[in-house]
Design a protein around this motif. Structure first.
Motif, PDB file in Angstrom:
ATOM      1  N   ILE A   4      25.193  13.113  50.050  1.00 43.04           N
ATOM      2  CA  ILE A   4      26.412  13.185  49.671  1.00 43.04           C
ATOM      3  C   ILE A   4      26.859  14.687  50.037  1.00 43.04           C
ATOM      4  O   ILE A   4      26.201  15.591  50.029  1.00 43.04           O
ATOM      5  CB  ILE A   4      26.170  13.215  48.014  1.00 43.04           C
ATOM      6  CG1 ILE A   4      25.851  12.004  47.286  1.00 43.04           C
ATOM      7  CG2 ILE A   4      27.305  13.874  47.205  1.00 43.04           C
ATOM      8  CD1 ILE A   4      26.789  10.998  47.461  1.00 43.04           C
ATOM      9  N   SER A  24      31.847  12.911  48.801  1.00 48.79           N
ATOM     10  CA  SER A  24      31.858  11.418  49.262  1.00 48.79           C
ATOM     11  C   SER A  24      30.297  11.390  49.808  1.00 48.79           C
ATOM     12  O   SER A  24      29.687  12.337  50.040  1.00 48.79           O
ATOM     13  CB  SER A  24      32.660  11.192  50.623  1.00 48.79           C
ATOM     14  OG  SER A  24      32.383  12.223  51.169  1.00 48.79           O
ATOM     15  N   MET A  25      30.090  10.145  50.092  1.00 50.21           N
ATOM     16  CA  MET A  25      28.784   9.805  51.009  1.00 50.21           C
ATOM     17  C   MET A  25      28.870   9.906  52.410  1.00 50.21           C
ATOM     18  O   MET A  25      29.795   9.164  52.959  1.00 50.21           O
ATOM     19  CB  MET A  25      28.079   8.353  50.209  1.00 50.21           C
ATOM     20  CG  MET A  25      27.086   7.919  51.210  1.00 50.21           C
ATOM     21  SD  MET A  25      25.532   8.759  50.556  1.00 50.21           S
ATOM     22  CE  MET A  25      25.425   8.090  49.187  1.00 50.21           C
ATOM     23  N   ALA A 324      28.245   7.201  46.206  1.00 53.37           N
ATOM     24  CA  ALA A 324      29.164   8.219  45.968  1.00 53.37           C
ATOM     25  C   ALA A 324      29.716   8.182  44.513  1.00 53.37           C
ATOM     26  O   ALA A 324      29.832   8.920  43.596  1.00 53.37           O
ATOM     27  CB  ALA A 324      30.470   7.853  46.771  1.00 53.37           C
ATOM     28  N   ARG A 328      28.919  10.968  41.689  1.00 53.91           N
ATOM     29  CA  ARG A 328      30.080  11.561  40.923  1.00 53.91           C
ATOM     30  C   ARG A 328      29.807  11.276  39.413  1.00 53.91           C
ATOM     31  O   ARG A 328      30.468  12.287  38.509  1.00 53.91           O
ATOM     32  CB  ARG A 328      31.489  10.945  41.746  1.00 53.91           C
ATOM     33  CG  ARG A 328      31.508  11.310  43.016  1.00 53.91           C
ATOM     34  CD  ARG A 328      33.133  11.058  43.493  1.00 53.91           C
ATOM     35  NE  ARG A 328      33.204   9.753  43.470  1.00 53.91           N
ATOM     36  CZ  ARG A 328      33.460   9.083  44.734  1.00 53.91           C
ATOM     37  NH1 ARG A 328      33.612   9.795  45.869  1.00 53.91           N
ATOM     38  NH2 ARG A 328      33.570   7.817  45.058  1.00 53.91           N
TER      39      ARG A 328
END
Length: 351
Positions: A4, A24-25, A324, A328
């Protein structure tokens, strides 16, 4: 490897979900290479704490990382490269942290200093191992300030630190009465709380606690709300032995985004402990908990977990997946302040 990455500091965690521009990944991040004194761990689980929120929020200039960076610091996993270490072998299950820098954990692999690593006991799951970090703070707050027979009030009993503090105060410090504030009455009573106050319905500082008996110690794991200013209504003075132990300060997200603001914040920290020591006849003693004795604390906490005298509750929405959206969601939950137990992301289902 998969990791991440945080691309921009997050001002509002409510808009984080689905926002790849912020977090984001990345499937093609270089695997970290251990330097002298470091080992490489394959991460199986990573837990989040308020420190991770501060890091991603970008409030502390002293912790600013070059972006993009990999967040997370408290992990459990397996040693895949011991780099010549005499303390750990490849294949060892371990619990580790990245010191005071909350980066690197939300990835398939993480490099850690071998002095920050402890072997994971067999009866402790990888999720519990990763989640054990908050119990170290609870251990320091309780064992250094609560003595046998004390009456203790813990603000925020269902969070990571609070849930551990209830158990440690009752079982290991042998407090005579442990009360807490929480909406999770059953959970807190299961952990050993004698009385649970729903903070949405009652103000703890306005209650008549057992005929007006005052507490010996209040441990604040919530912060904000000027709780210290309200504590004298139910807490003994410093001269009487009363202690207000602050795990989190009045400002849970201090604005230290410039060097000057950071210096001012650090300079203000000793003021209240000094002032309350001088005014001990009127005010409770104020104690601000800072990180210390982490390695020994981690060892002791894991020993308690292994023997069953300490349980680390995991939030009902955890463990979350290593995606992701999953990560999050984990950050959003911790930032909300409404996690019931530790929030954990799982990279591997093995133990």
């Amino acid at each position: 490897m998969k990791a991440i990455q945080v691309h921009e500091f997050v001002e509002d965690f409510e808009i984080l979900q689905g926002n790849d521009s912020l977090m984001s990944m990345n499937n093609n991040v270089d695997k970290p290479v251990p330097k002298k004194g470091e080992i490489l761990v394959q991460v199986q689980a990573c837990s989040l704490s308020p420190g991770d929120i501060i890091m991603v929020h970008g409030n502390l200039i002293f912790l600013h990382e070059a972006r993009p960076f990999v967040p997370g610091m408290d992990i459990s996993g397996v040693v895949v490269d011991n780099n010549g270490s005499k303390l750990f072998q490849e294949g060892d299950g371990v619990v580790a942290s990245n010191g005071v820098s909350p980066v690197g954990g939300m990835a398939e692999y993480m490099v850690v200093n071998e002095n920050e690593v402890v072997l994971k006991p067999s009866k402790v799951s990888v999720q519990e191992g990763a989640a054990s970090s908050s119990a170290i703070t609870a251990r320091n707050a309780v064992m250094d300030n609560v003595k046998e027979g004390d009456r203790v009030l813990i603000l925020g009993g269902s969070g990571g630190v609070g849930s551990a503090a209830i158990q440690i105060a009752k079982t290991h410090a042998k407090a005579s009465f442990v009360a807490t504030t929480s909406t999770q009455t059953n959970l807190c009573k299961t952990l050993g709380a004698d009385q649970v106050v729903n903070y949405r319905e009652e103000n703890w500082w306005e209650m008549d606690w057992q005929g007006g008996q005052k507490f010996d110690v209040i441990i604040d794991t919530v912060g904000g709300g000027n709780f210290y200013g309200r504590a004298p209504f139910v807490l003994k003075t410093g001269k009487q032995g009363g202690k207000f132990v602050a795990v989190t300060g009045d400002d849970t997200r201090p604005d230290c985004r410039t060097v000057w603001k950071g210096i001012k914040f650090i300079a203000s920290m000793p003021w209240r402990p000094l002032y309350t020591s001088l005014r001990a006849r009127t005010y409770p003693k104020y104690i601000l908990i800072m990180p210390y004795d982490i390695l020994q604390g981690r060892k002791q906490v894991l020993e308690w977990m292994q023997e069953g005298s300490l349980k680390v509750p995991i939030d009902e929405e955890s463990p979350l997946p290593f995606t992701a959206d999953g990560v999050r969601a984990a950050f959003t939950k911790v930032a909300s302040g409404h996690a019931h137990g530790k929030v954990v992301v799982t990279m591997s289902t093995s133990n």
